[in-house]
Design a protein around this motif. Structure first.
Motif, PDB file in Angstrom:
ATOM      1  N   ARG A  49      31.792  19.832 -16.162  1.00 57.72           N
ATOM      2  CA  ARG A  49      33.363  19.211 -15.996  1.00 57.72           C
ATOM      3  C   ARG A  49      34.306  19.621 -17.348  1.00 57.72           C
ATOM      4  NH1 ARG A  49      30.911  13.489 -14.224  1.00 57.72           N
ATOM      5  NH2 ARG A  49      31.149  13.811 -12.029  1.00 57.72           N
ATOM      6  N   LEU A  54      38.193  19.299 -16.570  1.00 54.88           N
ATOM      7  CA  LEU A  54      38.116  18.019 -16.169  1.00 54.88           C
ATOM      8  C   LEU A  54      37.596  17.175 -17.185  1.00 54.88           C
ATOM      9  CD1 LEU A  54      36.215  18.420 -12.718  1.00 54.88           C
ATOM     10  CD2 LEU A  54      38.584  17.810 -12.958  1.00 54.88           C
ATOM     11  N   LEU A  55      37.187  17.242 -18.135  1.00 53.15           N
ATOM     12  CA  LEU A  55      36.736  16.757 -19.339  1.00 53.15           C
ATOM     13  C   LEU A  55      37.143  17.314 -20.532  1.00 53.15           C
ATOM     14  CD1 LEU A  55      33.104  15.227 -18.803  1.00 53.15           C
ATOM     15  CD2 LEU A  55      35.321  13.860 -18.882  1.00 53.15           C
ATOM     16  N   LEU A  56      38.051  16.554 -21.532  1.00 51.49           N
ATOM     17  CA  LEU A  56      38.195  17.385 -22.701  1.00 51.49           C
ATOM     18  C   LEU A  56      37.029  17.229 -23.738  1.00 51.49           C
ATOM     19  CD1 LEU A  56      41.025  18.296 -23.208  1.00 51.49           C
ATOM     20  CD2 LEU A  56      41.480  16.187 -24.474  1.00 51.49           C
TER      21      LEU A  56
END
Ligand SMILES: Nc1ncnc2c1ncn2[C@@H]1O[C@H](COP(=O)(O)OP(=O)(O)O)[C@@H](O)[C@H]1O
Ligand SMILES: [Mg+2]
Lengths: 312, 374
Positions: A49, A54-56
């Motif tokens: 992700r 999608l995820l930092l």
């Protein structure tokens, strides 16, 4: 711009105080099939992700298809295909509508869309399924439809998060045939799995445990590095009672129940097949057969886990 | 058109087209949107009765005599009416039309003279009849006050009682159905819009397809627009249905501008869809979204819109709360347009309030709608 399709440097992600992924660094060449292995909760999906924007990331950086995932997530998203772990097609819609929708979502328009949809349908072996409601398809076909939807826009890098979970072996083989075809035509594949046999399809594999990348190399090199001894399989009946007797034998490096048998790793110089067999029979084993086996990735995995966490 | 805009539109169209396909395949959606209104309208069309106090009333004193002032004092002496400033009969009409006052008492010039001469001295009572129930109560109350007042005037014990000539404006038959249709329209639009958007977006989260969308180049504005547009169309269809039903089955007139009814409906729907979006962005699962969506649309639109309980009858704290309830403005706008007539000017404030709500809630929802997973 780097030549690598994926390049992660010191990548990490926290959820509150919990470190789901810690200090992961690796790079994947264009056209490579890169396998990412680990038990449930090891941090595979979290890594994917982050790579998909999608995820930092909490720490570190990653570049995918030449774009920084933290700074240019939109450019990354346009360049990649992603099949999430959760099955996420629209089950109430026909196969054809799913393809049309994802094509539109990736901005494929007009006459290009049906042409491309026909191509991926062919590639993924979905011919003639257009009008079928997606929810009525068997798991293997759905999985290939999800793959088809993810490659409509010819992504340079394809991320697959446990694509073959809950799929029967034959469907898995078909799925991997498509994956290898894609890689052969230049698509970079990053795939997580916990089927160790599938990892053999990968050019290189990374092993994840508790959020860390504990080993990374080609399957052959990993086997050489982590399974220095020879590997034997003890088969027979009533083996459960014999474990302590086996463990007491000289030269046993590692020891693991494997199916109905026992999987041994032994120091070749100290290995004595006859004495091991005798010990097992004395401890109550019947119809005992000892045979040499190839080291499997499972052996590698266990050895790597043992080194990463000596206490375990 | 640049290719950037082209791609944007293409993605919105893809989202919207997919939503239409979902709607086509799930008859529940169409049931909620189209069958429910018919059933509800028929059920609620019967009307209900409530008691009210502190009715805003304007006195147009054309006489400016001691007698006329005394009469006004008698009217406002009861707790039933609250004074609204007004000067002449014309101004009083305006107050009524704007909804500032629910009734106007017009005292003609020469009122005192006629009274002193012992002659019949009619005053005129204009009542906003768009709420039949309230109108009837106003007439009853004024009648009682005037009778008591006439009887108590010292030295005029034998004079004829004050004659009240009643004209009910806009809803001469004082029929509750007329009053209910705009309210029911607001209520149904609110529920369907909030519920349907909350459901469709929560479904994407639950299914995991939201993650898939987030990993694609589809932006959040594209997702929001693609989700809202089909339901906006459905909502407008619903409004059309309710209005047609109102005009055919309940003989609700449309004295005002028909396009304005749909403009008000469109603004209201946009706000409600935004509310559904916000609910689902916060809830992320269908069960919670359904409950939060139903509660947040049903309660305000039913109880705080002025549909069942007139706003001026509510305790001040609830009255203050209605200021942020969009249904209140739609109900007012629809009642004004259908029963009183007029166009943009008479509902401009309502439109403004609806627009403000829609903009704020959509901005909030889009901001909260992060395209990241955590
Ligand atoms: N959004 C999240 N919030 C909190 N914890 C999370 C979140 N996503 C994953 N985790 C936790 O991070 C760990 C790694 O999860 P994940 O990357 O999904 O593992 P894997 O894919 O290898 O099974 C797990 O312990 C999981 O519970
Ligand atoms: Mg996972």
């Amino acid at each position: 711009m780097s030549e690598m399709a994926i390049e992660a440097v010191g990548l990490g992600r926290d959820f509150g105080a919990f470190r789901a992924v810690t200090d992961v660094s690796f790079s994947v060449e264009a056209g490579e099939i890169f396998g990412y292995l680990g038990a449930n909760g090891a941090g595979k999906s979290t890594t994917i992700r982050m790579l998909c924007g999608l995820l930092l990331p909490s720490r570190g950086t990653a570049r995918v298809a030449g774009f920084d995932v933290g700074q240019k997530p939109e450019a990354v998203k346009a360049a990649i295909g992603y099949m999430s772990q959760k099955f996420s097609l629209y089950l109430d819609l026909p196969v054809r509508d799913n393809l049309d929708f994802f094509g539109g979502a990736y901005g494929i328009s007009g006459r290009a869309l049906p042409r491309r949809a026909a191509e991926v349908t062919e590639l993924c072996g979905l011919g003639g399924l257009g009008p079928r409601i997606t929810g009525t398809l068997p798991a293997g076909l759905r999985q290939r439809l999800a793959l088809a939807c993810a490659i409509l826009h010819r992504p340079a890098v394809l991320f697959l998060d446990e694509p073959t979970a809950c799929v029967d072996p034959q469907a898995r083989r078909l799925f991997w045939r498509v994956i290898r075809q894609l890689a052969a035509s230049g698509t970079t594949i990053f795939v997580t799995t916990h089927y160790l046999d599938e990892a053999e399809y990968c050019r290189r594999i990374g092993l994840m445990a508790a959020g860390r990348l504990i080993a990374l190399d080609t399957p052959a090199a990993l086997k050489r590095a982590y399974v220095p001894g020879r590997v034997f399989l003890v088969r027979g009946e009533n083996l459960a009672a014999t474990t302590s007797a086996v463990r007491a034998q000289p030269g046993i490096l590692a020891f693991e129940p494997f199916g109905a048998g026992l999987h041994l790793q032994a120091e070749p110089a100290l290995w004595n097949e006859a004495s091991v067999k005798l010990a097992v029979e004395r401890a109550g084993g019947r119809e005992v057969v000892v045979e040499a086996a190839d080291p499997s990735l499972e052996d590698v995995f266990l050895a790597a886990l043992g080194r990463a966490e000596p206490a375990a | 058109m640049t290719s950037r805009q082209g791609r944007f539109l293409r993605r919105v169209a893809a989202m919207a087209a997919k939503e239409v396909l979902h709607i086509r395949r799930d008859p529940r959606t169409l049931y909620i949107a189209l069958a429910l209104p018919v059933i509800m309208l028929l059920l609620l069309g019967f009307g209900l009765s409530f008691d009210i106090e502190r009715i805003p009333l304007v006195v147009a004193d054309g006489d400016r005599s001691a007698a006329s002032r005394e009469l006004a004092r008698a009217v406002f002496g009861s707790r039933d009416f609250a004074a609204v400033a007004g000067s002449d009969a014309r101004a009083a009409q305006t107050e009524l039309r704007r909804g500032q006052a629910m009734a106007a008492l017009v005292i003609p010039a020469g009122f005192a003279r006629e009274l002193d001469a012992g002659r019949d001295s009619p005053v005129q009572l204009l009542v906003d009849g768009s709420d039949g129930n309230t109108a009837r109560q106003i007439m009853g109350k004024i009648d009682a006050i005037l009778r008591a007042h006439g009887g108590s005037r010292a030295g005029f014990a034998d004079s004829p009682p004050l004659a009240v000539k009643v004209s009910t404006l806009w809803n001469p038959a004082s029929r509750s159905a007329l009053f209910m249709v705009p309210g029911v329209a607001a209520y149904l639009l609110a529920i369907a819009a909030v519920l349907l958007t909350a459901l469709t977006i929560a479904a994407e989260w639950e299914r995991g397809s939201m993650e898939q969308l987030f990993a694609s180049p589809v932006g959040r504005l594209e997702i929001v627009l693609g989700k809202l547009l089909p339901y906006l169309a459905l909502g407008m269809l619903q409004l059309l249905l309710v209005i047609s039903l109102g005009t055919t089955v309940f003989d609700v007139p449309i004295h005002g501008s028909l396009p304005m009814i749909f403009v008000a409906g469109l603004l209201f729907l946009t706000g409600m869809l935004g509310q559904g979006l916000l609910v689902s962005v916060l809830a992320r699962n269908q069960l919670v979204a359904t409950q939060a969506g139903a509660l947040s649309s049903l309660v305000p639109s039913l109880l705080l819109s002025g549909m069942l309980v007139p706003i001026e009858n509510m305790p001040w704290i609830l009255q203050a709360l209605t200021v942020v309830v969009p249904a209140r403005y739609l109900v007012h706008a629809l009642r004004t347009l259908m029963l009183k007539g007029g166009g943009f000017q008479v509902i401009a404030l309502d439109l403004l309030a609806l627009l403000a709500f829609a903009v704020v809630i959509l901005a909030l929802a889009t901001l909260r709608f992060k395209r990241r997973l955590a």
